[in-house]
Scaffold this active site. Structure first.
Site, PDB file in Angstrom:
ATOM      1  N   ARG A 190      40.407  30.034  37.236  1.00 16.08           N
ATOM      2  CA  ARG A 190      41.255  31.222  37.061  1.00 16.08           C
ATOM      3  C   ARG A 190      42.725  30.911  37.327  1.00 16.08           C
ATOM      4  O   ARG A 190      43.606  31.407  36.623  1.00 16.08           O
ATOM      5  CB  ARG A 190      40.759  32.348  37.970  1.00 16.08           C
ATOM      6  CG  ARG A 190      39.459  32.938  37.449  1.00 16.08           C
ATOM      7  CD  ARG A 190      38.734  33.730  38.506  1.00 16.08           C
ATOM      8  NE  ARG A 190      39.479  34.891  38.953  1.00 16.08           N
ATOM      9  CZ  ARG A 190      39.245  35.508  40.105  1.00 16.08           C
ATOM     10  NH1 ARG A 190      38.300  35.070  40.918  1.00 16.08           N
ATOM     11  NH2 ARG A 190      39.948  36.566  40.431  1.00 16.08           N
TER      12      ARG A 190
ATOM     13  N   LYS B  61      47.352  42.439  43.459  1.00 20.44           N
ATOM     14  CA  LYS B  61      47.695  43.481  42.475  1.00 20.44           C
ATOM     15  C   LYS B  61      46.820  44.722  42.649  1.00 20.44           C
ATOM     16  O   LYS B  61      47.314  45.841  42.607  1.00 20.44           O
ATOM     17  CB  LYS B  61      47.526  42.961  41.034  1.00 20.44           C
ATOM     18  CG  LYS B  61      48.412  41.784  40.682  1.00 20.44           C
ATOM     19  CD  LYS B  61      48.275  41.418  39.211  1.00 20.44           C
ATOM     20  CE  LYS B  61      46.864  40.980  38.838  1.00 20.44           C
ATOM     21  NZ  LYS B  61      46.447  39.691  39.404  1.00 20.44           N
TER      22      LYS B  61
ATOM     23  N   ARG C  84      32.458  38.698  44.485  1.00 19.65           N
ATOM     24  CA  ARG C  84      32.391  38.708  43.019  1.00 19.65           C
ATOM     25  C   ARG C  84      31.993  37.328  42.522  1.00 19.65           C
ATOM     26  O   ARG C  84      32.423  36.332  43.097  1.00 19.65           O
ATOM     27  CB  ARG C  84      33.762  39.086  42.444  1.00 19.65           C
ATOM     28  CG  ARG C  84      33.927  40.576  42.205  1.00 19.65           C
ATOM     29  CD  ARG C  84      35.341  40.969  41.889  1.00 19.65           C
ATOM     30  NE  ARG C  84      36.069  40.058  41.019  1.00 19.65           N
ATOM     31  CZ  ARG C  84      37.362  40.181  40.721  1.00 19.65           C
ATOM     32  NH1 ARG C  84      38.056  41.179  41.217  1.00 19.65           N
ATOM     33  NH2 ARG C  84      37.964  39.326  39.930  1.00 19.65           N
TER      34      ARG C  84
ATOM     35  N   ARG D 104      37.634  37.241  49.733  1.00 13.07           N
ATOM     36  CA  ARG D 104      37.588  38.635  49.292  1.00 13.07           C
ATOM     37  C   ARG D 104      36.150  39.124  49.199  1.00 13.07           C
ATOM     38  O   ARG D 104      35.254  38.405  48.771  1.00 13.07           O
ATOM     39  CB  ARG D 104      38.269  38.748  47.919  1.00 13.07           C
ATOM     40  CG  ARG D 104      38.136  40.124  47.288  1.00 13.07           C
ATOM     41  CD  ARG D 104      39.177  40.369  46.258  1.00 13.07           C
ATOM     42  NE  ARG D 104      39.022  39.544  45.071  1.00 13.07           N
ATOM     43  CZ  ARG D 104      39.915  39.530  44.072  1.00 13.07           C
ATOM     44  NH1 ARG D 104      41.002  40.269  44.147  1.00 13.07           N
ATOM     45  NH2 ARG D 104      39.714  38.762  43.018  1.00 13.07           N
TER      46      ARG D 104
ATOM     47  N   ARG E 102      47.597  39.574  29.952  1.00 13.70           N
ATOM     48  CA  ARG E 102      47.288  38.321  30.629  1.00 13.70           C
ATOM     49  C   ARG E 102      47.651  37.104  29.783  1.00 13.70           C
ATOM     50  O   ARG E 102      47.393  35.985  30.175  1.00 13.70           O
ATOM     51  CB  ARG E 102      45.796  38.277  30.912  1.00 13.70           C
ATOM     52  CG  ARG E 102      45.454  38.505  32.361  1.00 13.70           C
ATOM     53  CD  ARG E 102      43.949  38.430  32.476  1.00 13.70           C
ATOM     54  NE  ARG E 102      43.541  38.075  33.793  1.00 13.70           N
ATOM     55  CZ  ARG E 102      43.347  38.939  34.769  1.00 13.70           C
ATOM     56  NH1 ARG E 102      43.584  40.214  34.589  1.00 13.70           N
ATOM     57  NH2 ARG E 102      42.910  38.527  35.925  1.00 13.70           N
TER      58      ARG E 102
HETATM   59  P1  ADP Z   1      41.969  38.916  39.189  1.00 11.26           P
HETATM   60  O1  ADP Z   1      43.314  39.517  38.856  1.00 11.26           O
HETATM   61  O2  ADP Z   1      41.799  38.706  40.652  1.00 11.26           O
HETATM   62  O3  ADP Z   1      41.666  37.686  38.385  1.00 11.26           O
HETATM   63  P2  ADP Z   1      40.628  41.028  37.670  1.00 11.26           P
HETATM   64  O4  ADP Z   1      39.639  41.982  38.204  1.00 11.26           O
HETATM   65  O5  ADP Z   1      41.935  41.551  37.197  1.00 11.26           O
HETATM   66  O6  ADP Z   1      40.824  39.945  38.826  1.00 11.26           O
HETATM   67  O7  ADP Z   1      39.992  40.217  36.430  1.00 11.26           O
HETATM   68  C1  ADP Z   1      38.728  39.618  36.527  1.00 11.26           C
HETATM   69  C2  ADP Z   1      38.342  38.995  35.188  1.00 11.26           C
HETATM   70  O8  ADP Z   1      38.285  40.014  34.169  1.00 11.26           O
HETATM   71  C3  ADP Z   1      39.287  37.947  34.604  1.00 11.26           C
HETATM   72  O9  ADP Z   1      39.109  36.666  35.154  1.00 11.26           O
HETATM   73  C4  ADP Z   1      38.906  38.010  33.111  1.00 11.26           C
HETATM   74  O10 ADP Z   1      37.700  37.347  32.857  1.00 11.26           O
HETATM   75  C5  ADP Z   1      38.663  39.504  32.891  1.00 11.26           C
HETATM   76  N1  ADP Z   1      39.900  40.187  32.463  1.00 11.26           N
HETATM   77  C6  ADP Z   1      40.571  41.175  33.124  1.00 11.26           C
HETATM   78  N2  ADP Z   1      41.661  41.550  32.437  1.00 11.26           N
HETATM   79  C7  ADP Z   1      41.713  40.779  31.325  1.00 11.26           C
HETATM   80  C8  ADP Z   1      42.617  40.654  30.237  1.00 11.26           C
HETATM   81  N3  ADP Z   1      43.727  41.415  30.149  1.00 11.26           N
HETATM   82  N4  ADP Z   1      42.339  39.742  29.261  1.00 11.26           N
HETATM   83  C9  ADP Z   1      41.255  38.987  29.311  1.00 11.26           C
HETATM   84  N5  ADP Z   1      40.347  39.023  30.319  1.00 11.26           N
HETATM   85  C10 ADP Z   1      40.574  39.907  31.331  1.00 11.26           C
END
Ligand code: ADP
Length: 214
Positions: A168, A13, A157, A124, A87
Site C-alpha cells: 500500500r 485521514k 483489517r 490499527r 487515489r
Molecule cells: P487507507 O487510506 O488506510 O489505505 P482506505 O480504507 O481508504 O484505507 O482504503 C482501503 C482500500 O480500499 C485501498 O487499499 C484500496 O484497495 C481500496 N480503495 C479505497 N479507495 C480507493 C480508490 N479511490 N481507488 C481505488 N481503490 C480504493
C-alpha cells in the site's frame, strides 16, 4: 463544495474526516468504507473488490467512479469531505470532470513521517460494525476487542498486516503522490502536519478549513 483529504495510508485521514464531519457538519465520503460496505452485503462490486483490497492494491477506477457518483448524490447540498478519493491522477481528473472546476475548494495533504506510517497501520484495530478505528498502543478501546462506540468486534483489517502495508505504501508513492502536484498546479494544495496527536492535527485542520471560508 468539496474538500479533498489526501495522505498516505495510516496518515489519519479517517480519524480526521470523522471529526470534521462531526464538528464542522461536513458529509464524509470514504471510498474505503463504501467498498467495505459493498463487501459486507456481498454485492457484485464487493465480490470484485474483496481480493484486490485484501492484497492492498487499488480497485479499478471505473468501480470507484460509480461509488463516488452515488455517494455525492446522497450528500445533497452539504459540504463534502472526500477521504480516500482521488487515489491516482486518472481519478483526480475524473473528479474534476464530474463536478466541474470551482467546486473543489482545497486538497489538504495530511503529511506524516514515513517511519510512523507502518507502525500506525499495523497497530490499527477497526470495528466490523461501525468502522471506528483504534490503535493498540496509542488509542486502545476501553475493553480490548470491543468498540467503545457501538459494542462491535474489533479486528485487524486484512490489508493492515505488515506485508500488505508495504504494497500500500508503494502504491501510494507511485500512484497517489502525483496528485499532490496536480492540486499544487491548480492552486488548491495545502499541507497539514499529521505527526501530532489527533486533537492537535484537528485544530490545525479546522483552522485551515475555516480560513479558506469552507
Ligand atoms: P487507507 O487510506 O488506510 O489505505 P482506505 O480504507 O481508504 O484505507 O482504503 C482501503 C482500500 O480500499 C485501498 O487499499 C484500496 O484497495 C481500496 N480503495 C479505497 N479507495 C480507493 C480508490 N479511490 N481507488 C481505488 N481503490 C480504493
Amino acid at each position: 463544495m468539496i474538500v479533498v483529504l489526501t495522505g498516505a495510508p495510516g496518515a489519519g485521514k479517517g480519524t480526521q474526516a470523522d471529526l470534521i464531519a462531526e464538528k464542522l457538519g461536513y458529509k464524509k465520503i470514504s471510498t474505503g468504507d463504501a467498498l467495505r460496505r459493498q463487501i459486507q452485503i456481498g454485492s457484485d462490486i464487493g465480490k470484485q473488490a474483496q481480493s484486490i483490497m485484501a492484497e492492498g492494491r487499488l480497485v479499478p477506477d471505473s468501480v470507484l467512479l460509480g461509488i463516488l457518483k452515488s455517494e455525492l448524490d446522497a450528500a445533497g447540498s452539504k459540504p463534502v469531505l472526500l477521504d480516500g478519493y482521488p487515489r491516482n491522477l486518472a481519478q483526480a481528473k475524473a473528479l474534476q470532470d464530474l463536478v466541474g472546476t470551482g467546486l473543489i475548494k482545497a486538497a489538504v495533504h495530511l503529511d506524516v513521517d514515513y517511519q510512523s506510517l507502518a507502525n500506525r497501520i499495523t497497530g490499527r484495530r477497526t470495528c466490523v460494525q461501525c468502522g471506528a478505528s483504534y490503535h493498540v498502543a496509542n488509542s486502545p478501546a476501553r475493553v480490548e476487542g470491543v468498540c467503545d462506540k457501538c459494542g462491535g468486534s474489533l479486528i485487524q483489517r486484512p490489508d493492515d498486516d505488515a506485508e500488505k502495508v508495504k504494497t500500500r505504501l508503494q502504491i501510494y508513492e507511485n500512484d497517489t503522490r502525483p496528485i499532490l502536484d496536480f492540486y499544487r498546479d491548480l492552486g488548491l494544495y495545502h499541507r497539514v502536519d499529521g505527526n501530532s496527536p489527533a486533537p492537535k492535527v484537528f485544530a490545525e485542520l479546522s483552522g485551515l478549513l475555516q480560513s479558506l471560508g469552507t
